[in-house]
Design a protein around this motif. Sequence first.
Motif, mmCIF file in Angstrom:
data_model
loop_
_atom_site.group_PDB
_atom_site.id
_atom_site.type_symbol
_atom_site.label_atom_id
_atom_site.label_comp_id
_atom_site.label_asym_id
_atom_site.label_seq_id
_atom_site.Cartn_x
_atom_site.Cartn_y
_atom_site.Cartn_z
ATOM 1 N N PRO A 1 -35.109 -7.269 -50.945
ATOM 2 C CA PRO A 1 -35.012 -7.999 -52.224
ATOM 3 C C PRO A 1 -34.722 -7.079 -53.402
ATOM 4 O O PRO A 1 -33.975 -7.461 -54.322
ATOM 5 C CB PRO A 1 -36.395 -8.647 -52.365
ATOM 6 N N PHE A 2 -35.292 -5.886 -53.377
ATOM 7 C CA PHE A 2 -34.999 -4.914 -54.427
ATOM 8 C C PHE A 2 -33.517 -4.568 -54.448
ATOM 9 O O PHE A 2 -32.871 -4.558 -55.505
ATOM 10 C CB PHE A 2 -35.848 -3.657 -54.205
ATOM 11 N N VAL A 3 -32.937 -4.300 -53.265
ATOM 12 C CA VAL A 3 -31.507 -3.975 -53.167
ATOM 13 C C VAL A 3 -30.671 -5.172 -53.622
ATOM 14 O O VAL A 3 -29.691 -5.025 -54.372
ATOM 15 C CB VAL A 3 -31.143 -3.569 -51.722
ATOM 16 N N TYR A 4 -31.067 -6.358 -53.164
ATOM 17 C CA TYR A 4 -30.344 -7.577 -53.527
ATOM 18 C C TYR A 4 -30.306 -7.764 -55.041
ATOM 19 O O TYR A 4 -29.242 -7.985 -55.640
ATOM 20 C CB TYR A 4 -31.026 -8.764 -52.849
ATOM 21 N N GLU B 1 -41.619 -21.741 -46.655
ATOM 22 C CA GLU B 1 -40.284 -21.371 -46.173
ATOM 23 C C GLU B 1 -39.330 -21.143 -47.341
ATOM 24 O O GLU B 1 -38.468 -20.262 -47.285
ATOM 25 C CB GLU B 1 -39.746 -22.467 -45.248
ATOM 26 N N GLU B 2 -39.478 -21.925 -48.396
ATOM 27 C CA GLU B 2 -38.644 -21.721 -49.580
ATOM 28 C C GLU B 2 -38.912 -20.360 -50.193
ATOM 29 O O GLU B 2 -37.980 -19.648 -50.608
ATOM 30 C CB GLU B 2 -38.905 -22.836 -50.604
ATOM 31 N N GLU B 3 -40.173 -19.972 -50.282
ATOM 32 C CA GLU B 3 -40.519 -18.641 -50.790
ATOM 33 C C GLU B 3 -39.934 -17.555 -49.889
ATOM 34 O O GLU B 3 -39.359 -16.569 -50.357
ATOM 35 C CB GLU B 3 -42.042 -18.469 -50.835
ATOM 36 N N TYR B 4 -40.072 -17.760 -48.587
ATOM 37 C CA TYR B 4 -39.640 -16.775 -47.599
ATOM 38 C C TYR B 4 -38.139 -16.518 -47.665
ATOM 39 O O TYR B 4 -37.672 -15.398 -47.439
ATOM 40 C CB TYR B 4 -40.035 -17.265 -46.206
ATOM 41 N N ASN B 5 -37.375 -17.557 -47.994
ATOM 42 C CA ASN B 5 -35.920 -17.445 -47.999
ATOM 43 C C ASN B 5 -35.319 -17.188 -49.375
ATOM 44 O O ASN B 5 -34.100 -17.084 -49.512
ATOM 45 C CB ASN B 5 -35.301 -18.717 -47.412
ATOM 46 N N ASN B 6 -36.161 -17.079 -50.384
ATOM 47 C CA ASN B 6 -35.676 -16.875 -51.751
ATOM 48 C C ASN B 6 -35.737 -15.390 -52.114
ATOM 49 O O ASN B 6 -36.824 -14.836 -52.303
ATOM 50 C CB ASN B 6 -36.522 -17.687 -52.735
ATOM 51 N N PRO B 7 -34.578 -14.724 -52.243
ATOM 52 C CA PRO B 7 -34.578 -13.285 -52.547
ATOM 53 C C PRO B 7 -35.243 -12.946 -53.875
ATOM 54 O O PRO B 7 -35.615 -11.793 -54.100
ATOM 55 C CB PRO B 7 -33.089 -12.928 -52.575
ATOM 56 N N LEU B 8 -35.401 -13.915 -54.742
ATOM 57 C CA LEU B 8 -36.012 -13.649 -56.044
ATOM 58 C C LEU B 8 -37.526 -13.853 -56.015
ATOM 59 O O LEU B 8 -38.197 -13.604 -57.007
ATOM 60 C CB LEU B 8 -35.386 -14.559 -57.110
ATOM 61 N N ASP B 9 -38.031 -14.274 -54.878
ATOM 62 C CA ASP B 9 -39.459 -14.567 -54.770
ATOM 63 C C ASP B 9 -40.216 -13.355 -54.220
ATOM 64 O O ASP B 9 -39.692 -12.603 -53.393
ATOM 65 C CB ASP B 9 -39.685 -15.774 -53.846
ATOM 66 N N ARG B 10 -41.452 -13.190 -54.663
ATOM 67 C CA ARG B 10 -42.272 -12.066 -54.212
ATOM 68 C C ARG B 10 -42.590 -12.152 -52.713
ATOM 69 O O ARG B 10 -42.965 -11.152 -52.093
ATOM 70 C CB ARG B 10 -43.583 -12.043 -55.011
ATOM 71 N N ARG B 11 -42.422 -13.303 -52.151
ATOM 72 C CA ARG B 11 -42.719 -13.488 -50.725
ATOM 73 C C ARG B 11 -41.455 -13.593 -49.876
ATOM 74 O O ARG B 11 -41.502 -14.065 -48.742
ATOM 75 C CB ARG B 11 -43.609 -14.721 -50.536
ATOM 76 N N PHE B 12 -40.347 -13.139 -50.432
ATOM 77 C CA PHE B 12 -39.114 -13.137 -49.651
ATOM 78 C C PHE B 12 -39.297 -12.249 -48.427
ATOM 79 O O PHE B 12 -39.589 -11.061 -48.527
ATOM 80 C CB PHE B 12 -37.948 -12.638 -50.505
ATOM 81 N N HIS B 13 -39.167 -12.858 -47.266
ATOM 82 C CA HIS B 13 -39.311 -12.176 -45.983
ATOM 83 C C HIS B 13 -40.653 -11.433 -45.872
ATOM 84 O O HIS B 13 -40.736 -10.393 -45.229
ATOM 85 C CB HIS B 13 -38.141 -11.233 -45.733
#
Length: 834
Positions: free
Chosen positions: A26-29, A167-179
């Motif tokens: 997410p940082f790179v993104y 799942e929305e958090e997990y798939n959102n690159p702007l979210d702190r819980r992305f992946h």
Amino acid sequence: MYSDNPVFKRYRIHIKGMVQGIGFRPFVYNLAKTLDLNGYVLNDSIGVLIDVEGERTKEFLQKLKSNAPTLARIDDIIIEELPQSYIYKGFEIKKSISATGGFSPVQPDIAACPDCLKELNDPNDRRYLYPFINCTNCGPRYSIIFDMPYDRHNTTMSSFRMCRECEEEYNNPLDRRFHAQPNACPKCGPRLEFRIQDSNFKKDDENNPTHPPLYPLPSREGKSPSPLVGEGWGEGGFSEQKEKPIETTTKLLKQGAIIAIKGIGGFHLACDACNDNAVKRLREKKDRGNKPFAVMMPDIETIKMFCKVSPDEEMILKNPSRPIALLKKKKNIPISNLAAPENNYLGAMLPYAPLHYLLFHKSLNPDLILPAVVMTSGNLKEEPIVIDNEKAMERLSKIADAFLMHNRNIYMRVDDSVVNMHGLKPAILRRSRGFVPEPIDMGPIDMNEDMPEILACGGQLKNTFCITKGRYAIVSQHIGDMENKEAIEFYKETLKNLKNTFKAEPKIIAHDMHPNYWTTRFAKEYHSQLTTHDSQLIAVQHHHAHIVSCMTEHNLKDDVIGIAFDGTGYGADGNIWGGEFLIADRKGSTRFAHFDYVPMPGGAMAIKEPWRMAISYLINTYGDNAKDVLPLFFNRFKTTDIGAIIMMMKKKFNSPLTSSCGRLFDAVSSLIGIKDIITFEGEAAIKLEMLADSECYGVYKFNISDKNNPPIPPLLKGGKGGLSGQNPKIIDTKDIIKSIVEDIKANAPSSIISAKFHNTIAEIAFAAAEIIQKKHGIDKVAFSGGVFQNSFLVKKIKEKFASANFKIFFNEKIPTNDGGISLGQAVIAAEICK
């Protein structure tokens, strides 16, 4: 399509290091999106792979390192410029792929971060009071992963299907819980279960009138399960509590119960640290002897109420690894003296799992806030920490009154780590949760990526093992003493997991020289099953491994003066070493000097009963007149026992010779009446340290001579991992013992005798180092071995060497005890084979 724009560049970037599971993608993104760059980023088995193009790639490369996430550790960046493609439309995070060769380090388990704790305490947040809250910056890692790359399906969270919000958090690159692989909430994630034994606690209550009564459990009728509670497992002997498991746990703890609590890396056995009866009961049930318990407290302010905390110690406590920190106790504190009996220090730690924070949460039990809770490993004596719910109820039911469990499986058990301050430097005494499996750079070893991988099997006590990949060493978590089948199974399951996680297939097997260690037998068996022609089996001397572990930490390659003080290590002459002065490099060493040999009457019994070593040193010093010289000492024991010990030594029956500095500490502790029989390893020496008067600077007389110095047998000189050298000097302890006896006769305080003895050991280290320096011109001194867990001694050594022309080094990131020798074994084997 190509552009003539000289600013437009395309790069393929491969990043190695601690870059998975900490929000690096997410940082790179976000960095690429901010700089209007196109391409993609993904995880592979080696690290993070980036393909990026655009006009601001130069700025991207600069910020890739300077602005990386706090938990990231970049070891290497491989940058390859590629032809411009213009095929990418925007920037994306792609699905992870597996790559052959190499490896990507696995993150250790990380304490709950401030953002998650804020949500945990927010009544308006959907994860309010949820005991498994986490994000990319915190939560379980190593304890739940069973394969790489680090994706959810390769963890024990794979059985929990995320709800729509998660799942929305997990798939959102702007979210702190992305992946964030352990991402969960009360709707879809792990849940708690509370079980209380039907009879255990009540039976103890009947037999112990001082024990407080159990509070009645709430009725289950008409109640719907709390989001904190899950379905139960198992039947018989336990009552399942479906309501308010944390509140119930807190109330029972306050009433003196012992609760088995499942955490990140295994179960703890918990009780109220301020309740003498509860702590005594836990100590007795666990057969703990006088070995200290760790104590968890809700916040740093509470710890400061009970312990002296320096700014550096506060940093240790607050570190994301959340180790146990050994802190000086304040006087007249409410914590039971039985938590750390006869000890000036307390092993204190802050909560690290969200569940731990909830145990101290004011809103759950405002009238029953616990200031401190004993949190000791959930295991039977000398066994590994328990991780499985059913196994916990089976193995711990004779100790625990109730169980607070959850249904998130633990794949790798990891004990709490222990850290102590040596002056201004922290020193890890037990390296486990929060630090493992972070790789250690072995430094300038001139190894390449094709170097055969190594398995270093470690020692018999406080065991760890080590595997290598290229220039990196992966030291396992604390395994423990290899003295039962449970520990052996733990060793094997951890080795299997780390080999799989790091894609390692060791061909070089290193082990301790001791022929009777389980690890030696295992190494030989493992090597015999290898089919490759280039496999090797290498025996490494115990104290050389100690010194090289310290050298590796500090990136030392040339000769050092190695001072190795410990309790037991098999020597190249077949005797038990432990008071050694070596001239060492990473490949070999010469034994320059050692403490004089004395018998260990009864072998291992002399470790458990320090009075035997006291008699040995008295006989070594005074001969047959020993009993007349110090009758007060001998009168403490049965005449028949003394006669048997003396006869054993005279006939050389079961009395191996030792040069151990640790046994000398034991002998002095017994001589001055401190500890004749121990209840845990090192107890006599620890109590001797606790007594030492810091204002005493006296020193006992000692002698370094060339007498009684048989050379190392020719067949054992040099060689792979061995020692070379002839006629080592002897540190004669007779004058030390005579001086101590005179002080005892003069009724000198034990605190003064202890301080003078510690000062003398520091003086001996300095004097021997000076001799080596003058003769060989070496100015670097590496100290290693279990004796250097002694903070008082380390302080005295640092003071003594401070004004001299020496550079001194101690273990800091790797345990100075036998938990560090596997690293030394691996490095020595690598040097021999390169």
